[in-house]
Design a protein around this motif. Sequence first.
Motif, PDB file in Angstrom:
ATOM      1  N   CYS A   3      -0.632  -7.438   0.215  1.00 27.57           N
ATOM      2  CA  CYS A   3      -0.556  -5.996  -0.050  1.00 27.57           C
ATOM      3  C   CYS A   3      -1.825  -5.263   0.378  1.00 27.57           C
ATOM      4  O   CYS A   3      -2.857  -5.347  -0.289  1.00 27.57           O
ATOM      5  CB  CYS A   3      -0.280  -5.758  -1.530  1.00 27.57           C
ATOM      6  SG  CYS A   3      -0.003  -4.018  -1.912  1.00 27.57           S
ATOM      7  N   GLU A   4      -1.717  -4.539   1.470  1.00 28.76           N
ATOM      8  CA  GLU A   4      -2.855  -3.774   1.976  1.00 28.76           C
ATOM      9  C   GLU A   4      -3.184  -2.565   1.120  1.00 28.76           C
ATOM     10  O   GLU A   4      -4.258  -1.963   1.255  1.00 28.76           O
ATOM     11  CB  GLU A   4      -2.601  -3.330   3.416  1.00 28.76           C
ATOM     12  CG  GLU A   4      -1.554  -2.245   3.600  1.00 28.76           C
ATOM     13  CD  GLU A   4      -0.146  -2.797   3.765  1.00 28.76           C
ATOM     14  OE1 GLU A   4       0.679  -2.098   4.390  1.00 28.76           O
ATOM     15  OE2 GLU A   4       0.124  -3.900   3.271  1.00 28.76           O
ATOM     16  N   HIS A   5      -2.261  -2.178   0.224  1.00 29.95           N
ATOM     17  CA  HIS A   5      -2.524  -1.028  -0.647  1.00 29.95           C
ATOM     18  C   HIS A   5      -3.475  -1.390  -1.777  1.00 29.95           C
ATOM     19  O   HIS A   5      -4.073  -0.516  -2.386  1.00 29.95           O
ATOM     20  CB  HIS A   5      -1.210  -0.493  -1.220  1.00 29.95           C
ATOM     21  CG  HIS A   5      -0.177  -0.262  -0.172  1.00 29.95           C
ATOM     22  ND1 HIS A   5      -0.309   0.710   0.795  1.00 29.95           N
ATOM     23  CD2 HIS A   5       0.994  -0.911   0.095  1.00 29.95           C
ATOM     24  CE1 HIS A   5       0.743   0.665   1.595  1.00 29.95           C
ATOM     25  NE2 HIS A   5       1.536  -0.307   1.195  1.00 29.95           N
ATOM     26  N   TRP A  59       7.238  -3.233   1.330  1.00 35.76           N
ATOM     27  CA  TRP A  59       5.788  -3.243   1.560  1.00 35.76           C
ATOM     28  C   TRP A  59       5.083  -1.918   1.317  1.00 35.76           C
ATOM     29  O   TRP A  59       3.861  -1.892   1.180  1.00 35.76           O
ATOM     30  CB  TRP A  59       5.500  -3.661   3.012  1.00 35.76           C
ATOM     31  CG  TRP A  59       6.071  -4.973   3.384  1.00 35.76           C
ATOM     32  CD1 TRP A  59       5.705  -6.206   2.901  1.00 35.76           C
ATOM     33  CD2 TRP A  59       7.129  -5.217   4.328  1.00 35.76           C
ATOM     34  NE1 TRP A  59       6.467  -7.187   3.487  1.00 35.76           N
ATOM     35  CE2 TRP A  59       7.346  -6.610   4.370  1.00 35.76           C
ATOM     36  CE3 TRP A  59       7.894  -4.388   5.149  1.00 35.76           C
ATOM     37  CZ2 TRP A  59       8.306  -7.195   5.190  1.00 35.76           C
ATOM     38  CZ3 TRP A  59       8.846  -4.968   5.962  1.00 35.76           C
ATOM     39  CH2 TRP A  59       9.050  -6.345   5.981  1.00 35.76           C
ATOM     40  N   GLY A  60       5.815  -0.818   1.270  1.00 35.66           N
ATOM     41  CA  GLY A  60       5.162   0.484   1.265  1.00 35.66           C
ATOM     42  C   GLY A  60       4.636   0.929  -0.083  1.00 35.66           C
ATOM     43  O   GLY A  60       3.737   1.760  -0.162  1.00 35.66           O
ATOM     44  N   ASN A  61       5.204   0.410  -1.166  1.00 35.46           N
ATOM     45  CA  ASN A  61       4.763   0.828  -2.494  1.00 35.46           C
ATOM     46  C   ASN A  61       3.440   0.163  -2.845  1.00 35.46           C
ATOM     47  O   ASN A  61       3.002  -0.782  -2.191  1.00 35.46           O
ATOM     48  CB  ASN A  61       5.834   0.485  -3.532  1.00 35.46           C
ATOM     49  CG  ASN A  61       6.026  -1.005  -3.678  1.00 35.46           C
ATOM     50  OD1 ASN A  61       5.346  -1.665  -4.450  1.00 35.46           O
ATOM     51  ND2 ASN A  61       6.968  -1.572  -2.911  1.00 35.46           N
ATOM     52  N   GLU A  62       2.813   0.620  -3.908  1.00 36.94           N
ATOM     53  CA  GLU A  62       1.453   0.184  -4.223  1.00 36.94           C
ATOM     54  C   GLU A  62       1.341  -1.294  -4.590  1.00 36.94           C
ATOM     55  O   GLU A  62       0.276  -1.890  -4.480  1.00 36.94           O
ATOM     56  CB  GLU A  62       0.876   1.028  -5.357  1.00 36.94           C
ATOM     57  CG  GLU A  62       1.626   0.915  -6.681  1.00 36.94           C
ATOM     58  CD  GLU A  62       1.035   1.787  -7.761  1.00 36.94           C
ATOM     59  OE1 GLU A  62       1.444   1.619  -8.924  1.00 36.94           O
ATOM     60  OE2 GLU A  62       0.171   2.625  -7.448  1.00 36.94           O
ATOM     61  N   LYS A  63       2.444  -1.920  -5.002  1.00 38.99           N
ATOM     62  CA  LYS A  63       2.426  -3.335  -5.332  1.00 38.99           C
ATOM     63  C   LYS A  63       2.988  -4.213  -4.224  1.00 38.99           C
ATOM     64  O   LYS A  63       2.921  -5.428  -4.302  1.00 38.99           O
ATOM     65  CB  LYS A  63       3.221  -3.595  -6.620  1.00 38.99           C
ATOM     66  CG  LYS A  63       2.568  -3.051  -7.878  1.00 38.99           C
ATOM     67  CD  LYS A  63       3.370  -3.461  -9.101  1.00 38.99           C
ATOM     68  CE  LYS A  63       2.736  -2.974 -10.393  1.00 38.99           C
ATOM     69  NZ  LYS A  63       3.532  -3.394 -11.573  1.00 38.99           N
ATOM     70  N   GLY A  64       3.554  -3.600  -3.195  1.00 42.84           N
ATOM     71  CA  GLY A  64       4.160  -4.375  -2.131  1.00 42.84           C
ATOM     72  C   GLY A  64       5.345  -5.167  -2.640  1.00 42.84           C
ATOM     73  O   GLY A  64       6.054  -4.750  -3.560  1.00 42.84           O
ATOM     74  N   ILE A  65       5.560  -6.349  -2.083  1.00 46.00           N
ATOM     75  CA  ILE A  65       6.723  -7.161  -2.442  1.00 46.00           C
ATOM     76  C   ILE A  65       6.681  -7.621  -3.899  1.00 46.00           C
ATOM     77  O   ILE A  65       7.711  -7.952  -4.490  1.00 46.00           O
ATOM     78  CB  ILE A  65       6.856  -8.371  -1.499  1.00 46.00           C
ATOM     79  CG1 ILE A  65       8.280  -8.961  -1.570  1.00 46.00           C
ATOM     80  CG2 ILE A  65       5.790  -9.417  -1.789  1.00 46.00           C
ATOM     81  CD1 ILE A  65       8.570 -10.006  -0.512  1.00 46.00           C
TER      82      ILE A  65
END
Length: 306
Positions: A97-99, A294-300
């Motif tokens: 997670c890049e976020h 993948w786009g949300n703050e926690k990813g998968i």
Amino acid sequence: MKINAIYQISEYPLIWASTGSKNWETLINNTDKEAYLLVHPMWEFSWTSLKLYYSEKISLKKRNITLILLHNSKSEFRFARFFQFKSYLINQNIHCCEHFFKIDNSVPKKYDAIYTAAAKKYKRLELASRISNLFVLTYFWPDIRNEKGEWDLHSYEPKLRHADFNKFRIGSEEICKKINESRCGLALSKKEGAMWATMEYLFCGIPIVSTQSTGGRDFFFRDNNSIITSDRATEVAKGVQEIIQRNIDPNEIRENTLQLIEPYRLKYLNLVLELIKGQGGEVPNKEDMYFRIWGNEKGILNLRIL
């Protein structure tokens, strides 16, 4: 992805994702459609993998669930295809997670290198012994503790008596901070899987010093984000000094890594959409599905059900 965790990618048809087979027996397909389990093997997929995955493939098929393997390296992909597994070349590290793991310029550099590694022999911690300014981000299984009840890395590996380390399990925020306090990250095992920590290093903008390995952790390594050394402590220490002297822009490391993983995220996404379409399910909007995975703050991790 957490070992032995299960993530639900789609409800109809049922599509799950996982790494580690511990909880696969809990998967039940009560629908009238074929279900799918997308699996990233957590270790190098080789001869020792065949018995387990053949057995799981048969067990899942009896419940109308198809096993699909997603491999971390080209050699593993070819090996699985030879033995007639349904397989794709999609490295597990696309799910980091890049976020959350990102550059923090407010954190001053404190260590020349960090090694995120379990206190186990296969991680070859002793190869970091010549790095004078070192942090080892670790966990023990089984525990080795001192009289205060703290984890005791120095007793486990006396060659690292000079290194700082976490004495208890720490959370993700502290992990991110420790990576940002370091000038490079280490990867020293000879064989494992994708090694999640390498992507955490790169998203935090620090380059990698690695030994030669199998299992796919080097899939996204490039000359502008890593260096490969021989498996001697003196050479690892030299590699650390060399990569530090290169003074690679952290933003360049992070952005180039995101560019490298994007085609494989799209490959994963297209596979999911094809499976849904093939079973007559309502195909979701591609951008919406991408965000969901993948786009949300926690990813998968946001899709975890077990």
